[in-house]
Design a protein around this motif. Structure first.
Motif, PDB file in Angstrom:
ATOM      1  N   ARG A   5      26.650 -25.082  -8.822  1.00 59.55           N
ATOM      2  CA  ARG A   5      25.957 -23.824  -9.090  1.00 59.55           C
ATOM      3  C   ARG A   5      26.849 -22.867  -9.871  1.00 59.55           C
ATOM      4  O   ARG A   5      26.381 -22.165 -10.784  1.00 59.55           O
ATOM      5  N   THR A   6      28.121 -22.820  -9.521  1.00 62.31           N
ATOM      6  CA  THR A   6      29.045 -21.914 -10.207  1.00 62.31           C
ATOM      7  C   THR A   6      29.143 -22.245 -11.695  1.00 62.31           C
ATOM      8  O   THR A   6      29.038 -21.362 -12.560  1.00 62.31           O
ATOM      9  N   ARG A   9      25.722 -21.611 -13.588  1.00 56.35           N
ATOM     10  CA  ARG A   9      25.462 -20.194 -13.852  1.00 56.35           C
ATOM     11  C   ARG A   9      26.374 -19.662 -14.945  1.00 56.35           C
ATOM     12  O   ARG A   9      25.968 -18.826 -15.765  1.00 56.35           O
ATOM     13  N   SER A  13      24.784 -18.214 -18.418  1.00 56.78           N
ATOM     14  CA  SER A  13      24.938 -16.789 -18.736  1.00 56.78           C
ATOM     15  C   SER A  13      25.749 -16.527 -19.999  1.00 56.78           C
ATOM     16  O   SER A  13      25.644 -15.438 -20.584  1.00 56.78           O
ATOM     17  N   LEU A  74      25.368 -12.780 -13.209  1.00 57.60           N
ATOM     18  CA  LEU A  74      25.012 -14.172 -12.956  1.00 57.60           C
ATOM     19  C   LEU A  74      26.241 -15.069 -13.009  1.00 57.60           C
ATOM     20  O   LEU A  74      26.404 -15.974 -12.178  1.00 57.60           O
ATOM     21  N   GLY A  77      28.400 -14.673  -9.857  1.00 59.46           N
ATOM     22  CA  GLY A  77      27.759 -14.971  -8.585  1.00 59.46           C
ATOM     23  C   GLY A  77      27.339 -13.758  -7.787  1.00 59.46           C
ATOM     24  O   GLY A  77      27.166 -13.841  -6.567  1.00 59.46           O
ATOM     25  N   THR A  80      22.674 -12.755  -8.099  1.00 61.09           N
ATOM     26  CA  THR A  80      22.297 -13.792  -9.063  1.00 61.09           C
ATOM     27  C   THR A  80      20.794 -13.861  -9.309  1.00 61.09           C
ATOM     28  O   THR A  80      20.363 -14.037 -10.453  1.00 61.09           O
ATOM     29  N   ARG A  81      20.005 -13.738  -8.263  1.00 63.77           N
ATOM     30  CA  ARG A  81      18.562 -13.868  -8.452  1.00 63.77           C
ATOM     31  C   ARG A  81      17.975 -12.693  -9.254  1.00 63.77           C
ATOM     32  O   ARG A  81      17.226 -12.917 -10.210  1.00 63.77           O
ATOM     33  N   ALA A  84      19.174 -13.111 -12.916  1.00 62.76           N
ATOM     34  CA  ALA A  84      18.433 -14.143 -13.649  1.00 62.76           C
ATOM     35  C   ALA A  84      17.050 -13.648 -14.048  1.00 62.76           C
ATOM     36  O   ALA A  84      16.563 -13.943 -15.148  1.00 62.76           O
ATOM     37  N   LEU A 127      16.387 -19.986 -16.208  1.00 62.27           N
ATOM     38  CA  LEU A 127      16.512 -18.680 -15.559  1.00 62.27           C
ATOM     39  C   LEU A 127      15.512 -18.528 -14.409  1.00 62.27           C
ATOM     40  O   LEU A 127      15.825 -17.913 -13.388  1.00 62.27           O
ATOM     41  N   ALA A 130      17.033 -20.276 -11.565  1.00 61.51           N
ATOM     42  CA  ALA A 130      18.119 -19.477 -10.990  1.00 61.51           C
ATOM     43  C   ALA A 130      17.569 -18.282 -10.212  1.00 61.51           C
ATOM     44  O   ALA A 130      18.126 -17.895  -9.180  1.00 61.51           O
TER      45      ALA A 130
END
Length: 202
Positions: A5-6, A9, A13, A74, A77, A80-81, A84, A127, A130
Motif C-alpha cells: 500500500r505504501t 500510494r 500520488s 496520499l 499515508g 489517505t481516503r 484520494a 483513486l 484508494a
C-alpha cells in the motif's frame, strides 16, 4: 500499513504532485486548454457565490494546489481516503480540458489524446480504489450494521431481564401476601386463646 500500500500510494500520488506544482508555478501554459472548462463552470460559480474565482488562471492554480496537497497526504499515508477523493475530483476537469479526443479531427492526434484520456481514466479508477480502501478495517457500513445488531441484542437482553425481574417480583409479592395472611391467622388464634384464658376462673 503494508509495504504494498505504501509503494502503491507513492506511485499513484507522484504524477499529481508534479503536475500540480507545475500548474501552480506556471499556470499560463495550461490556461488555453482550461478555458474550455472554466467558460462552462464559471457562470455556475458566480451563481453559487459572487466571490468565488471564475478566471481560468486562478482556477488552474487552485486545482494544482489541491493536487499537490492531496498528493502529499496520499504519499505520506495521512488522510489517505479523503486525499484520494480530492485527487479524483481534480482529475475530472483536468482530463476534460486537456484530452477531449472526441473533438480532434486528425486521426493520429485523436489516438494520441484518446490514449491520454484512457490513462487518466485508469488513474481515476485507482483513486477510487484508494478512496474506498479501509486497510483491512471494517468500513462504516459494516460498523453501522454491526452496532445496530449489537444494540438490538442488548435491547432484547434487557427486555428479557426486565420480564424476569417482574416475574420474580410477582413471586415475591405473592410470598409477602401469603406470609401476611399466615401472620393474621396466627394473631387471631393468639387473640382468641388470650380471650379464653381471661374467661377461665383463677
Amino acid at each position: 500499513m503494508s509495504p504494498v500500500r505504501t509503494v502503491a500510494r507513492l506511485f499513484l500520488s507522484t504524477i499529481f504532485v508534479v503536475s500540480g506544482a507545475r500548474s501552480v508555478a506556471r499556470p499560463t501554459a495550461f490556461v488555453p486548454r482550461a478555458q474550455k472548462v472554466t467558460e462552462k463552470v464559471g457562470p455556475l460559480f458566480e451563481k453559487t457565490h459572487p466571490s468565488l474565482p471564475t478566471d481560468a488562471e486562478t482556477l488552474v492554480r487552485l486545482n494544482g494546489a489541491a493536487q499537490v496537497v492531496a498528493g502529499l497526504l496520499l504519499a505520506t499515508g495521512r488522510l489517505t481516503r479523503p486525499a484520494a477523493a480530492v485527487l479524483a475530483s481534480t482529475l475530472v476537469p483536468t482530463t476534460l480540458a486537456a484530452h477531449p479526443f472526441w473533438t480532434v479531427k486528425d486521426p493520429m492526434e485523436r489516438r494520441h489524446q484518446e490514449t491520454h484520456f484512457m490513462k487518466n481514466l485508469g488513474l481515476f479508477g485507482g483513486l477510487l480504489l484508494a478512496a474506498s480502501d479501509t486497510q483491512g478495517r471494517p468500513g462504516l457500513a459494516w460498523r453501522a450494521s454491526h452496532y445496530a445488531g449489537h444494540s438490538k441484542h442488548a435491547l432484547e437482553h434487557g427486555r428479557h431481564n426486565l420480564d424476569h425481574g417482574l416475574h420474580q417480583l410477582g413471586h415475591s409479592g405473592e410470598s409477602v401476601r401469603r406470609a401476611a395472611r399466615t401472620a393474621r391467622r396466627e394473631a387471631k388464634i393468639a387473640y382468641r386463646a388470650a380471650a379464653v384464658g381471661r374467661k377461665l376462673p383463677s
